[in-house]
Each structure stands twice: as structure tokens, then as C-alpha cells.
Design a protein around this motif. Sequence first.
Motif: not given
Length: 315
Positions: A77-83, A4-11, A103-111
Motif C-alpha cells: 500500500g501507499t502511505v498518505t499520512s503519518a501523525r 508495532y514497535d516500528v513501522i518501516v515505510i518503504g520496502g 517509532r517510524l523508519l522512513v525509507t521511501t526513496g525518491l522520484t
Amino acid sequence: MTKYDVIVIGGGAAGLSGALALGRFRRSVLVIDDGTPRNAPADGVHNFLTRDGVPPGELYALGRQEVIGYGGAIAEGTVTSARRDGDGFTVELADGTTYRARRLLVTTGLTDVLPDVPGLAEQWGKDVIHCPYCHGWEVRDQAIGVLATSSMAMHQVQLFRQLSDDVTLFLHTAPEPTEEQWEELAARGIAVVQGKVEQIELANGKLTGVRLEGGVVVPRQALAIQSTVRARADFLADLGLETTLVESNGVEIGTAVQVDAMGATQVPGVFAAGNVTNPMAQVVPSAAAGLTAAGGINFDLINEETRQAVAVRGS
């Protein structure tokens, strides 16, 4: 494997907003989401113009439909690693599935890490709340308690006093108020209870009071707390991307991923937006940050594609 052009992690709001903008720019986008948004326990999202009160799940379902409408894809799903993987990235999910992107866009928020008081976790997002702007209207004119774990509670209690005449500050583990703060609390008619809170009292699934060590129960209908927040970013460790401590007036708020004005992290090709970068952001600024990061990503890709086109033309 599709790249993909971009993977967005977090919906959530940031991720879907970014994915929507990228899809509209004809970018191939995959949104990976684990279905556990921070605001899941809340009845509704507030201060979102034209969507005030909409349940979080409904808002995100609408967002996913819009992303799909512009050609985007959604994966659970849950992303466990990115490399790093050549000229892009590979992300791996808990079930072993892998995806690749430029490219990656990280939008996983917080706990949220809650104070160690029995009963808080079960009522979190219901009648145990944290943000007066997000939930204050819903508890207006009720008997509100504010559980103090730091000096930040002095600010929080004054905000809730705007919404109710019956507000009590439980000092719990917070430092003693200054002489000026005592005067301010008294002037606003805010009751102060010293001593540690032992647990909260419930009846029929609703908060009825706050029990102090020693057994005294102070009747309350709602309890505001200040949680400590942790960015959901451990999976970025293989990229060398770490979180930083966020403080306000010398009080620890939590951790976050540092980004520039366009959402770029210190790792080239990795962008981030939303609560993972700004623990204080509500839904609207989180969505706006996702849109901004999408613009940064798209321009970054255009620059790369332009360099490649020039190189091909020159050859």
C-alpha cells in the motif's frame, strides 16, 4: 489495532535492511511498501558484493523473506499520512487502512524528474541512464551521449569517457564550458555538440540517436542524463517534517530529509534512511544506512523502556 514497535515505510534496500535488524532484536516490525522502487526499470543491481546483477525485484523478494523469517510483517500500500498519536504514531494508507507504531523508519526513496525531452521517460533505466557506477559497464565501448542540463555534466562526461572512446557531450541547456573545460574535453577526445536536443530517436525499442532542433540526428547507443530528484516524503507534512534542498557545487541536486548520524530526524521518534536522505547513495550504502537507523531506533526504544522500568520499580 496492533501497535508495532516500528513501522518501516518503504520496502527497498534501506527499509528491508532496517526491518531485518530490528526483527533480529525481537522488535515487532511492519514494512509498508507500494511496489514502485526507483530502480524497477533496471535489469540488475550492481556494485552489490555477491549480488551483482541480481534484478531489483528478486533482491527485494529475498529481503522480504528474510524479514518475515524473523517475525516481521509486510503490507502492500501507499502511505498518505503519518501523525502523532499519543505515545506513538498512526499511519494511513491510500485505501484508508491505518496502522500504529511506537517509532517510524522512513525509507521511501525518491522520484527522478527527467529533462523535458520526448522519449527519455520511456527509455529510462534501459539505454537512458544516469549513474556511471550503476550502469556504465553495461554501455562500455558504445557510442555514449551525455545530455547536459547543468555544469555537473562536465564531471559526468569524464566518468563515461573512462568507459568508452566514443563519447559526445550535448550542451543542450547547460552553461558554456569554461576555457579550462574546453581544453579538458579536447584533450580527452570528447566531442561537443551545441544547440538544444529536440528528442531521442528509437528503433525496435532501442536508442539509435539524438535529434537536435533543426533536424540533425547524432547517432548514439546510450544517453546519460542528470535527473533532479525529489524525496518521497510529502506524507510527513502532518508531523511538521519537511525536506531540504540538496546542492553540489552550486547546482541543485534535489530534495532530501535531514537526519543525524543515526538516522534520526528533527521529529522525535521518526527516523529515515536511504535515498530519501541521501540522493547520491547506491544500494549498498542505502542498506547500510537502514541498518544504522535500525540501531538508533532500537537504542531509543531501550532507553524508553528502561525509564519506564525504573519508574515502575520506584513506585
